[in-house]
Design an enzyme around this catalytic site. Structure first.
Site, PDB file in Angstrom:
ATOM      1  N   GLY A  11      25.654  19.435  59.060  1.00 61.62           N
ATOM      2  CA  GLY A  11      24.507  19.647  59.944  1.00 61.62           C
ATOM      3  C   GLY A  11      23.654  18.389  59.970  1.00 61.62           C
ATOM      4  O   GLY A  11      23.455  17.765  58.937  1.00 61.62           O
ATOM      5  N   GLY A 111      25.419  16.397  53.147  1.00 57.98           N
ATOM      6  CA  GLY A 111      24.869  17.348  52.187  1.00 57.98           C
ATOM      7  C   GLY A 111      25.938  17.843  51.223  1.00 57.98           C
ATOM      8  O   GLY A 111      26.860  17.092  50.871  1.00 57.98           O
ATOM      9  N   ASP A 136      17.537  21.024  53.625  1.00 60.85           N
ATOM     10  CA  ASP A 136      17.421  22.065  52.590  1.00 60.85           C
ATOM     11  C   ASP A 136      16.967  21.516  51.230  1.00 60.85           C
ATOM     12  O   ASP A 136      16.574  22.301  50.368  1.00 60.85           O
ATOM     13  CB  ASP A 136      18.767  22.781  52.403  1.00 60.85           C
ATOM     14  CG  ASP A 136      19.228  23.507  53.657  1.00 60.85           C
ATOM     15  OD1 ASP A 136      18.353  23.868  54.474  1.00 60.85           O
ATOM     16  OD2 ASP A 136      20.438  23.701  53.825  1.00 60.85           O
ATOM     17  N   GLY A 179      17.469  27.841  55.622  1.00 63.21           N
ATOM     18  CA  GLY A 179      17.850  27.812  54.200  1.00 63.21           C
ATOM     19  C   GLY A 179      18.556  29.107  53.837  1.00 63.21           C
ATOM     20  O   GLY A 179      17.887  30.108  53.584  1.00 63.21           O
ATOM     21  N   HIS A 180      19.905  29.083  53.869  1.00 66.78           N
ATOM     22  CA  HIS A 180      20.658  30.300  53.559  1.00 66.78           C
ATOM     23  C   HIS A 180      20.762  30.552  52.067  1.00 66.78           C
ATOM     24  O   HIS A 180      20.776  31.695  51.632  1.00 66.78           O
ATOM     25  CB  HIS A 180      22.070  30.216  54.159  1.00 66.78           C
ATOM     26  CG  HIS A 180      22.114  30.689  55.578  1.00 66.78           C
ATOM     27  ND1 HIS A 180      21.813  31.982  55.918  1.00 66.78           N
ATOM     28  CD2 HIS A 180      22.391  30.047  56.726  1.00 66.78           C
ATOM     29  CE1 HIS A 180      21.914  32.115  57.235  1.00 66.78           C
ATOM     30  NE2 HIS A 180      22.248  30.957  57.751  1.00 66.78           N
ATOM     31  N   GLU A 231      16.051  32.115  55.642  1.00 65.79           N
ATOM     32  CA  GLU A 231      17.218  32.756  56.275  1.00 65.79           C
ATOM     33  C   GLU A 231      18.022  33.580  55.268  1.00 65.79           C
ATOM     34  O   GLU A 231      18.597  34.602  55.606  1.00 65.79           O
ATOM     35  CB  GLU A 231      18.181  31.683  56.814  1.00 65.79           C
ATOM     36  CG  GLU A 231      17.741  30.966  58.046  1.00 65.79           C
ATOM     37  CD  GLU A 231      18.707  29.822  58.355  1.00 65.79           C
ATOM     38  OE1 GLU A 231      19.063  29.672  59.534  1.00 65.79           O
ATOM     39  OE2 GLU A 231      19.088  29.071  57.430  1.00 65.79           O
ATOM     40  N   ARG A 275       5.896  40.962  64.297  1.00 67.96           N
ATOM     41  CA  ARG A 275       6.641  40.063  65.183  1.00 67.96           C
ATOM     42  C   ARG A 275       7.401  39.027  64.341  1.00 67.96           C
ATOM     43  O   ARG A 275       6.935  38.631  63.272  1.00 67.96           O
ATOM     44  CB  ARG A 275       5.699  39.300  66.120  1.00 67.96           C
ATOM     45  CG  ARG A 275       4.966  40.174  67.105  1.00 67.96           C
ATOM     46  CD  ARG A 275       5.899  40.669  68.222  1.00 67.96           C
ATOM     47  NE  ARG A 275       5.164  41.349  69.256  1.00 67.96           N
ATOM     48  CZ  ARG A 275       4.818  42.628  69.248  1.00 67.96           C
ATOM     49  NH1 ARG A 275       5.141  43.397  68.198  1.00 67.96           N
ATOM     50  NH2 ARG A 275       4.143  43.162  70.260  1.00 67.96           N
ATOM     51  N   GLN A 283      13.800  22.738  63.463  1.00 69.47           N
ATOM     52  CA  GLN A 283      13.489  22.192  62.127  1.00 69.47           C
ATOM     53  C   GLN A 283      14.352  20.978  61.783  1.00 69.47           C
ATOM     54  O   GLN A 283      14.031  20.210  60.889  1.00 69.47           O
ATOM     55  CB  GLN A 283      13.674  23.276  61.060  1.00 69.47           C
ATOM     56  CG  GLN A 283      12.649  24.398  61.181  1.00 69.47           C
ATOM     57  CD  GLN A 283      13.058  25.655  60.430  1.00 69.47           C
ATOM     58  OE1 GLN A 283      12.682  25.846  59.289  1.00 69.47           O
ATOM     59  NE2 GLN A 283      13.829  26.522  61.070  1.00 69.47           N
TER      60      GLN A 283
HETATM   61  O1  F6P Z   1      22.195  22.878  55.890  1.00 68.27           O
HETATM   62  C1  F6P Z   1      21.266  22.650  56.887  1.00 68.27           C
HETATM   63  C2  F6P Z   1      21.070  23.878  57.724  1.00 68.27           C
HETATM   64  O2  F6P Z   1      20.144  23.555  58.745  1.00 68.27           O
HETATM   65  C3  F6P Z   1      20.629  25.120  56.985  1.00 68.27           C
HETATM   66  O3  F6P Z   1      19.277  25.145  56.633  1.00 68.27           O
HETATM   67  C4  F6P Z   1      20.993  26.188  57.973  1.00 68.27           C
HETATM   68  O4  F6P Z   1      21.132  27.426  57.339  1.00 68.27           O
HETATM   69  C5  F6P Z   1      22.301  25.666  58.522  1.00 68.27           C
HETATM   70  O5  F6P Z   1      22.270  24.265  58.348  1.00 68.27           O
HETATM   71  C6  F6P Z   1      22.549  25.985  59.967  1.00 68.27           C
HETATM   72  O6  F6P Z   1      23.817  25.516  60.300  1.00 68.27           O
HETATM   73  P1  F6P Z   1      24.356  25.320  61.769  1.00 68.27           P
HETATM   74  O7  F6P Z   1      23.619  24.168  62.395  1.00 68.27           O
HETATM   75  O8  F6P Z   1      25.802  25.039  61.605  1.00 68.27           O
HETATM   76  O9  F6P Z   1      24.056  26.588  62.509  1.00 68.27           O
END
Ligand code: F6P
Length: 357
Positions: A11, A111, A136, A179-180, A231, A275, A283
């Site tokens: 990403g 990353g 992250d 942030g998963h 997330e 909401r 982000q």
């Molecule tokens: O690892 C960076 C990140 O932006 C995470 O915070 C997010 O959960 C994930 O990548 C989203 O991934 P993608 O862009 O593949 O949907």
């Protein structure tokens, strides 16, 4: 003569261009005879031999630009040893392209997943230097990653904007932050934006505690509440499930994301208007903030220095306010997570912020 290959994988985030510029400026300014190649769209470019030669002009005017001028893609580490749809051995293909160009080293920006593959290439005999990118901030071996501070700014702006409308309407608002697996971004943006409740993956929440906090605020005259929810926020009950059980549960999940589930539960139990706002990929977008521009430039130039000295097999990171080189084998496969006992968590609690725990 040095021949250097460069790629950005995974990403994207802010300051990727600034970091590559840092490496290039350092090397081009050294006076060393150099050829630089950029592989397009991450490891894909290295696998399929998609590259172009880079000159100083490529690095001009990119300090402030978000994204990556080389493009990026996700190449899952889990599948790196599997042949592609045409039977191509991806690892062998990457090695062959490296040798064909007679590269001295690869500069890899990425990353967690990216670092696993970078370390694999190192064990396969390639010279690699990496730089830690991710919004992250979850890379092991470095206190900070570039992209993080820019993303904190954007997520904080989102919470700031929600504050005024939440107050006007007396609503409960959830801002879902990226942030998963790791909650640094939510934690920092939550504190910076004055969130009342912060839910992160490392601290499973109890929905009753979340509701108690909202009711307590109401009783004290605050008619609105703001939640910063990662997330990957997880309830205490779900955290007890095995990986398999959790996967099974998520198969029939009826919400677009965890924030909507939390919103539904709050609404159902309290009757309050709730909401959800999801800033999502904003982000990761836009210009890097000044901190990231400086930080990425510093890391990039230090990476350039390592390459000029022929020191390979390291990630250039940041520890205790110093730029450091961290052996790749120490970084690969490890996640840096928020400790529930970290002082920042304790301080947030002293401010009255609830983690729903
Ligand atoms: O690892 C960076 C990140 O932006 C995470 O915070 C997010 O959960 C994930 O990548 C989203 O991934 P993608 O862009 O593949 O949907």
């Amino acid at each position: 003569m040095k021949r250097i290959g460069m790629l950005t994988s995974g990403g994207d985030c802010q300051a990727l261009n600034a970091a590559m510029r840092g490496v290039a400026k350092c090397i081009f300014h050294s006076g060393e005879d150099v050829e630089m190649y950029g592989f397009l769209e991450g490891y894909k470019g290295l696998i399929y031999g998609n590259f172009r030669m880079l000159t100083p002009a490529d690095f001009s005017g990119v300090l402030t630009k978000g994204g990556t001028f080389l493009g990026s893609s996700r190449t899952p580490f889990k599948q790196i040893r599997e042949p592609d749809e045409n039977g191509l051995d991806k690892v062998e293909a990457m090695k062959q392209n490296y040798y064909k160009l007679r590269l001295d080293c690869l500069v890899i920006l990425g990353g967690n997943g990216t670092h696993k593959t970078a370390n694999l290439l190192r064990t396969e005999g390639l010279n690699v230097v990496t730089l830690p990118k991710t919004i992250d901030n979850d890379l092991w071996g470095t206190d900070m990653t570039f992209g993080f501070q820019s993303a904190v700014n954007i997520a904080t702006d989102a919470i700031d904007c929600i504050h005024t409308t939440a107050a006007s309407h007396g609503r409960v608002f959830i801002v879902e932050v990226m942030g998963h697996k790791v909650g640094y971004l939510t934690l920092n943006a939550g504190i910076a934006g004055g969130a009342d409740i912060i839910l992160i993956p490392e601290i499973p929440y109890d929905i009753k505690k979340v509701i108690d906090k909202i009711e307590e605020r109401n009783k004290n005259g605050s008619k609105f509440t703001i939640l910063a929810v990662a997330e990957g926020a997880i309830s205490k009950a779900d955290a007890k499930l095995s990986k398999k059980e959790y996967k099974e549960k998520m198969k029939n999940y009826k919400y677009p994301s965890v924030s909507y589930e939390i919103a539904a539960k709050i609404q159902e139990k309290t009757g309050y208007d709730v909401r959800v706002t999801v800033p999502g990929h904003t982000q990761r977008g836009g210009s890097p903030c000044p901190y990231d521009r400086v930080f990425a430039s510093r890391l990039g130039s230090e990476a350039g220095k390592l390459i000029l000295k022929g020191e390979y097999g390291f990630m250039v990171g940041y520890k205790n306010r110093e730029i450091v080189k961290v052996p790749l084998e120490e970084v690969a496969g490890k996640l840096k997570m928020v400790s529930p006992d970290a002082s920042i968590v304790k301080e947030a609690k002293l401010l009255g912020i609830s983690f729903g725990d």
